[in-house]
Design an enzyme around this catalytic site. Sequence first.
Site, mmCIF file in Angstrom:
data_model
loop_
_atom_site.group_PDB
_atom_site.id
_atom_site.type_symbol
_atom_site.label_atom_id
_atom_site.label_comp_id
_atom_site.label_asym_id
_atom_site.label_seq_id
_atom_site.Cartn_x
_atom_site.Cartn_y
_atom_site.Cartn_z
ATOM 1 C CD GLU A 106 45.070 35.659 36.662
ATOM 2 O OE1 GLU A 106 44.239 36.715 36.791
ATOM 3 O OE2 GLU A 106 45.865 35.522 35.572
ATOM 4 C CG ASP A 107 46.234 31.352 40.123
ATOM 5 O OD1 ASP A 107 46.423 31.014 38.655
ATOM 6 O OD2 ASP A 107 47.388 31.714 40.677
#
Length: 489
Positions: free
Chosen positions: A78-79
């Site tokens: 996600e990051d």
Amino acid sequence: MSEAKFNQLVLKVKRIDNQVDLAKLKEAFLFAQKAHLGQKRLSGADFIDHGLNTALILSDWLIDEDLLIAGLLHDAVEDGQVTSQQLEKKFGKTVTRLVMGVTKVRGLKFRGSNQEVFVENLRKLIITMAKDLRVVLVRLADRWDNLQTLYVHSPEKQARKAKETLEVYAPLADRLGMTEIKSFLEDLSFIYLQPEEYQKTVDLAIKFLKKAEVDLKQTKRQLLSALAKKSVSAQISARTKGVYSLFNKLSREEVNWDLEKVHDLVALRVIVENIEDCYATLGIVHQLFKPVPSLGVSDFVAQPKPNGYQSIHAKVFALKRVIEVQIRTEEMHQEAEWGIAAHWHYVQKKGKEISDEKIERGFSVPDEKINWVRELVAWQKEVVDSKEFLSSLKLDALRKRIFIFSPQGDVYDLPLGATPVDFAYAVHSDLGNNCQGARVDGQWVSLDYQLKSGQAVEIIKAKKRKPSRDWLDFVVTKRARDKLKKITS
Ligand code: MN
């Protein structure tokens, strides 16, 4: 700094379990470090520290190689700069499934969304959890670490995260039997949501505890020596109630901020070797201290709570006050503190893989102890209209629950306000459809009687009796309502 944290994790894993492949764990750490290279958290710490903290928290609950690696890498897709394909190639299917599960769950917004979305998201969370509980463990550890650095965020974000924690994650931890985590999540959220009430509660408790400390020490010594005389080996510790749960109790009308009326602010926890010793200890406690007749003994060893909790609770007069003595074995203690995580290994060893199809049908959850997950999954399958699902959830799942016993001693988990008819339908549709009368703890009651936790309910069956449409006026469970609507229409 990150290296030091990683070494801490390695030390802990080594101490507890030598089955974990430490080289692989190291690989995961380096991989995560690379994935988050140059990223900082708002607090100024390196982003990788969050993954490490998450893995460290998880290692307190459960040492499981895939789980720890997933904790380290939970934000990498996600990051970070990683794709799920890369992840799978390097760490395999299970780790990838866990990380993607956490990513999916993380995207679910509970606050600031309308109620239908709230419920739909809750449903998704439950389904994900039913597939692999480890996803929820990572999510809880993730939230735990995020709460610890919540102070760097804006007041709006603080309030949103704290509310979400109180409404979704703390009850979830509670339902999984993870008492320790529940209480931590509650207290940290409480600080942000009601800082003044938090302070007021803490101040009051500290004043009381300072006075009680000497008494407690003396009580503990007395009990230890009495146990030793009867050759019962035991460990005794004092545990204090969580701040948020104390606040809730103090706010009750009948307590009205009188700490003397809170009997479990401090409990003495006695851990013994086996079940026989639990009962021997209860006898010794009662010889030493007078039981409080109106509060008495709760035996959750013979009759565990639906979330699996086991212990004997005895309220006694010790010195100048009423205290609670909690008696349990080491195994019960582990399970009470860590809940589902405490017996994950056992579940895992049975090697049951659950197919998506099975989960969709609503019947397969790894552990039969967590009936509620199974129920929720089954309900969501039946529900077409999400509004109806919302009201049923609000009634059944998020409100306080009561525990009702069948004459055979089975435990049923019902919402507050449940009646004998709700109970009958929870046991079996036939029993609901033929329900004619009910006895509660041996006494006849009317069918709209509101059951209380701990009562034993016996349903009297009629040979041929159609249920009445009037029952719709008082039943509170979705199951009873649906069955009644069907059969009386
Ligand atoms: Mn995270």
